[in-house]
Write a protein that holds these residues in place. Structure first.
Motif, short mmCIF file in Angstrom:
data_model
loop_
_atom_site.label_atom_id
_atom_site.label_comp_id
_atom_site.label_asym_id
_atom_site.label_seq_id
_atom_site.Cartn_x
_atom_site.Cartn_y
_atom_site.Cartn_z
N ALA A 72 0.83 -1.20 0.00
CA ALA A 72 0.00 0.00 0.00
C ALA A 72 0.86 1.26 0.00
O ALA A 72 0.56 2.24 -0.69
N ALA A 73 1.96 1.24 0.76
CA ALA A 73 2.84 2.40 0.79
C ALA A 73 3.47 2.65 -0.57
O ALA A 73 3.56 3.79 -1.04
N ASN A 74 3.91 1.59 -1.24
CA ASN A 74 4.51 1.75 -2.56
C ASN A 74 3.50 2.28 -3.57
O ASN A 74 3.80 3.16 -4.38
N ALA A 75 2.28 1.74 -3.53
CA ALA A 75 1.25 2.18 -4.47
C ALA A 75 0.88 3.64 -4.22
O ALA A 75 0.71 4.42 -5.16
N ALA A 76 0.73 4.00 -2.94
CA ALA A 76 0.36 5.37 -2.63
C ALA A 76 1.48 6.34 -2.99
O ALA A 76 1.23 7.46 -3.44
N THR A 77 2.73 5.94 -2.80
CA THR A 77 3.85 6.79 -3.19
C THR A 77 3.84 7.05 -4.68
O THR A 77 4.08 8.18 -5.14
N ASP A 78 3.57 6.02 -5.47
CA ASP A 78 3.48 6.20 -6.92
C ASP A 78 2.39 7.19 -7.28
O ASP A 78 2.52 7.97 -8.22
N ALA A 79 1.28 7.13 -6.53
CA ALA A 79 0.14 7.99 -6.86
C ALA A 79 0.42 9.46 -6.61
O ALA A 79 -0.22 10.33 -7.20
N VAL A 80 1.36 9.76 -5.71
CA VAL A 80 1.64 11.16 -5.38
C VAL A 80 3.08 11.54 -5.74
O VAL A 80 3.68 12.40 -5.12
N ALA A 81 3.59 10.90 -6.76
CA ALA A 81 4.97 11.19 -7.18
C ALA A 81 5.16 12.66 -7.54
O ALA A 81 6.25 13.21 -7.38
N ASP A 82 4.08 13.29 -8.02
CA ASP A 82 4.19 14.69 -8.43
C ASP A 82 3.68 15.66 -7.37
O ASP A 82 3.49 16.85 -7.65
N LEU A 83 3.46 15.16 -6.16
CA LEU A 83 2.92 16.01 -5.11
C LEU A 83 4.00 16.91 -4.51
O LEU A 83 5.08 16.45 -4.17
N ARG A 84 3.71 18.19 -4.37
CA ARG A 84 4.66 19.10 -3.73
C ARG A 84 4.79 18.78 -2.25
O ARG A 84 3.81 18.67 -1.54
N THR A 85 6.01 18.64 -1.79
CA THR A 85 6.23 18.29 -0.39
C THR A 85 6.09 19.49 0.54
O THR A 85 6.04 19.33 1.75
N ASP A 86 6.04 20.72 -0.04
CA ASP A 86 5.93 21.90 0.81
C ASP A 86 4.48 22.37 0.95
O ASP A 86 4.22 23.43 1.48
N ASP A 87 3.53 21.58 0.47
CA ASP A 87 2.12 21.94 0.58
C ASP A 87 1.62 21.54 1.96
O ASP A 87 1.52 20.36 2.28
N ASP A 88 1.32 22.54 2.82
CA ASP A 88 0.93 22.25 4.18
C ASP A 88 -0.58 22.38 4.39
O ASP A 88 -1.05 22.47 5.52
N VAL A 89 -1.35 22.37 3.31
CA VAL A 89 -2.80 22.42 3.44
C VAL A 89 -3.30 21.06 3.92
O VAL A 89 -3.04 20.04 3.27
#
Length: 313
Positions: A72-89
């Motif tokens: 599940a962690a690997n699949a979820a990581t793939d799903a948010v590969a383009d997610l900005r890590t500085d988004d604190d919303v």
């Protein structure tokens, strides 16, 4: 419990040697040994016999959970590969208690562990917020029941369960081991506040078996499951729920009695159909993966707690 500890544990189990497991993970044997020792200390049980390598009973129980968690962690990581890590919303999660039974806290804890950069907030939802919490943007995802029929929402089914009646222990049906729909339709059910969607009232009152005849209403109005339990325990009405409620709630003066011929119902994770943010997709993916792989094994709340203990402060 850390993902690298689980990865080291599974590698030793599958390779049968610490040295081969270390080579597979590009680690040193002492590092793999340290991961497993820390995991054993955190869980308070021995997972592996060392000479020769063999699983203990606790280790055998952990293996399927560890595999599911890593997948599940690997699949979820793939799903948010383009997610900005500085988004604190924060990602706002609504829960119409108890959500999807034991799966609800497991999913929340797993997401916090696998995506620590995405803050989560959790909001309690009333029956009237079955769909409006999402459509009015109070929350981003919601654990609700039954399945909404609003075309603006998309749903992921997490559990499909038999129905139970919530009755006073000393009232009608309180001494029964099981009931049929013909036994329950004339009972006085708790009332629901204005604004509760039709799909929820139909679910609560077993409308599919009533042929259009409205239910008798009790004295009290219930906006949450706690209201239902309070009213029923006082002998002022009858409620209905999914089978998992009988595992999760211990309330004086009530019984949960199976309704053997009632249609099964679902608990779901709902979200807005037009919300395509990566963090929403990641939460949905993690939830459905855990529901598919762990759902049948989480009938025991104690097993869920052992598999995914709470995060330390």
């Amino acid at each position: 419990m850390e993902l690298r500890q689980l990865a080291s544990f599974l590698a030793v189990v599958e390779e049968g040697q610490f040295a081969r497991a270390a080579a597979r993970l590009f680690l040193s044997p002492p590092a793999v040994t340290g991961h497993i020792q820390r995991l054993e200390r955190e869980l308070g049980v021995q997972l592996l016999e060392r000479s020769p390598i063999a699983l203990t009973p606790a280790g055998e129980r952990l293996v399927p959970h560890a595999r599911t968690m890593l997948a599940a962690a690997n699949a979820a990581t793939d799903a948010v590969a383009d997610l900005r890590t500085d988004d604190d919303v924060p990602l706002r999660i609504g829960v119409m208690a108890p959500g999807s039974a034991e799966l609800t806290p497991v999913i929340l804890r797993a997401f916090r562990r696998t995506h620590p950069n995405i803050p989560l907030t959790v909001e309690n939802l009333s029956f009237a917020e079955h769909t409006t919490a999402l459509t009015e943007h109070k929350v981003d995802l919601a654990f609700v029941r039954p399945r909404p029929d609003d075309e603006r929402l998309t749903v992921d089914v997490l559990t499909t369960e038999p129905r139970v009646l919530i009755v006073p222990s000393s009232g009608p049906g309180g001494d029964a081991d099981a009931l049929r729909l013909s036994d329950v339709l004339d009972l006085a059910f708790v009332s629901l506040p204005q604004g509760v969607p039709r799909v929820f009232t139909d679910y609560l009152y077993f409308a599919s078996a009533r042929n259009g005849v409205p239910p008798r209403r009790g004295i009290d109005e219930a906006a949450t499951i706690q209201d239902v339990l309070t009213s029923v325990s006082a002998g002022r009405g009858t409620g209905a729920a999914l089978h998992s409620f009988s595992r999760l709630y211990r309330w004086p003066g009530i019984r949960f009695v199976p309704v053997v011929d009632a249609p099964w119902a679902q608990s779901v994770l709902a979200s807005r159909r037009d919300d395509i943010r990566p963090q929403v997709r990641a939460f949905r993916l993690l939830a459905t993966t855990l529901a598919h792989d762990l759902g049948p094994r989480l009938a025991s709340a104690s097993e869920a707690a052992r598999a995914f203990p709470p995060l330390e402060p």
